[in-house]
Scaffold this active site. Structure first.
Site, PDB file in Angstrom:
ATOM      1  N   PHE A  77      23.999  28.450  19.397  1.00  0.00           N
ATOM      2  CA  PHE A  77      24.215  29.768  18.802  1.00  0.00           C
ATOM      3  C   PHE A  77      25.494  30.360  19.357  1.00  0.00           C
ATOM      4  CE2 PHE A  77      23.862  34.400  19.303  1.00  0.00           C
ATOM      5  CZ  PHE A  77      23.764  34.769  17.969  1.00  0.00           C
TER       6      PHE A  77
ATOM      7  N   ARG B 122      32.011  18.701  15.873  1.00  0.00           N
ATOM      8  CA  ARG B 122      31.965  18.484  17.319  1.00  0.00           C
ATOM      9  C   ARG B 122      30.784  17.588  17.670  1.00  0.00           C
ATOM     10  NH1 ARG B 122      27.446  20.953  18.783  1.00  0.00           N
ATOM     11  NH2 ARG B 122      26.902  23.000  17.940  1.00  0.00           N
TER      12      ARG B 122
ATOM     13  N   VAL C 186      22.483  21.610  18.198  1.00  0.00           N
ATOM     14  CA  VAL C 186      22.523  22.979  17.679  1.00  0.00           C
ATOM     15  C   VAL C 186      22.805  23.967  18.806  1.00  0.00           C
ATOM     16  CG1 VAL C 186      21.161  24.816  16.605  1.00  0.00           C
ATOM     17  CG2 VAL C 186      20.934  22.456  15.801  1.00  0.00           C
TER      18      VAL C 186
ATOM     19  N   CYS D 213      20.733  22.682  21.817  1.00  0.00           N
ATOM     20  CA  CYS D 213      21.199  21.344  22.174  1.00  0.00           C
ATOM     21  C   CYS D 213      20.103  20.305  22.018  1.00  0.00           C
ATOM     22  CB  CYS D 213      21.773  21.325  23.596  1.00  0.00           C
ATOM     23  SG  CYS D 213      23.155  22.472  23.788  1.00  0.00           S
TER      24      CYS D 213
END
Length: 209
Positions: free
Chosen positions: A72, A66, A70, A164
């Protein structure tokens, strides 16, 4: 459009299912599908991601296809994976991203939460921080991946990453914003109820009335 509520599933299993459905959608053998689910704890790293943004390696990290950096995933966070053929809808990926943002903004408004976009950043934000991450990929103009919105999850795992890629990014959840318990099933129901109509409004298929 098929809605499939998977419950809580491993990331790898959900990704494998996405691949199979996306291939079927591309071949017109499978209807467009919205997968709603929660993941067991995992960090995912997008195409623009940097492993240095993961500050704690006690949780599995997976590099995926995607967009974005990063984030979670874990129980209490609503994840949506739409498998949509954008070719008859104009092949407009940016407009598709704005549709996903609008979907979530409209859903949380039902709970009295005012959410918004931030120019230049993909996702959904509130005055208390980022509420939802959005990152997508396409194969043959069929979408994969999607959105992750914090509903009633433990937010402490976000403290161990730069979400992000933003080192000082505060993170919000719907439950904290509302100040009362929020049922995941209620949020899923509202997402599912709005998805098709809003998709057809924002990205009408060629020939649709």
């Amino acid at each position: 459009m098929i809605l499939n509520d998977l419950g809580v599933v491993d990331y790898a299993a959900a990704f494998s299912l996405q691949e199979r459905i996306a291939d079927g959608v591309y071949r017109n053998a499978t209807p467009e599908t919205l997968l709603l689910l929660e993941h067991h704890p995992v960090y995912t790293i997008g195409r623009a991601g940097c492993e240095e943004n993961i500050l704690d390696h006690s949780i599995q990290a997976i590099r995926i296809s995607r967009g974005g950096d990063v984030t979670f995933h874990g129980p209490g966070q609503l994840v949506g994976y739409p498998l949509i053929n954008l070719r008859p809808r104009g092949c407009d990926l940016r407009h598709y991203l704005r549709f996903l943002e609008e979907l979530l903004i409209s859903v949380v408004a039902d709970f009295g939460v005012s959410a918004f976009r931030v120019p230049g950043k993909t996702g959904v934000w509130t005055d208390q921080g980022k509420l939802a991450a959005i990152g997508v990929g396409v194969r043959h103009w069929v979408t994969m991946h999607g959105f992750a919105m914090n509903v009633n999850n433990d937010l402490s795992s976000f403290e161990r990453i730069n979400p992000c890629g933003i080192a000082t990014c505060p993170i919000a959840s719907l439950e904290r914003l509302c100040g009362c318990p929020i049922a995941m099933d209620e949020v899923k129901s509202r997402v599912a109820g709005r998805f098709q109509g809003l998709l057809d409004e924002w990205l009408p298929a060629a020939g649709a009335l």
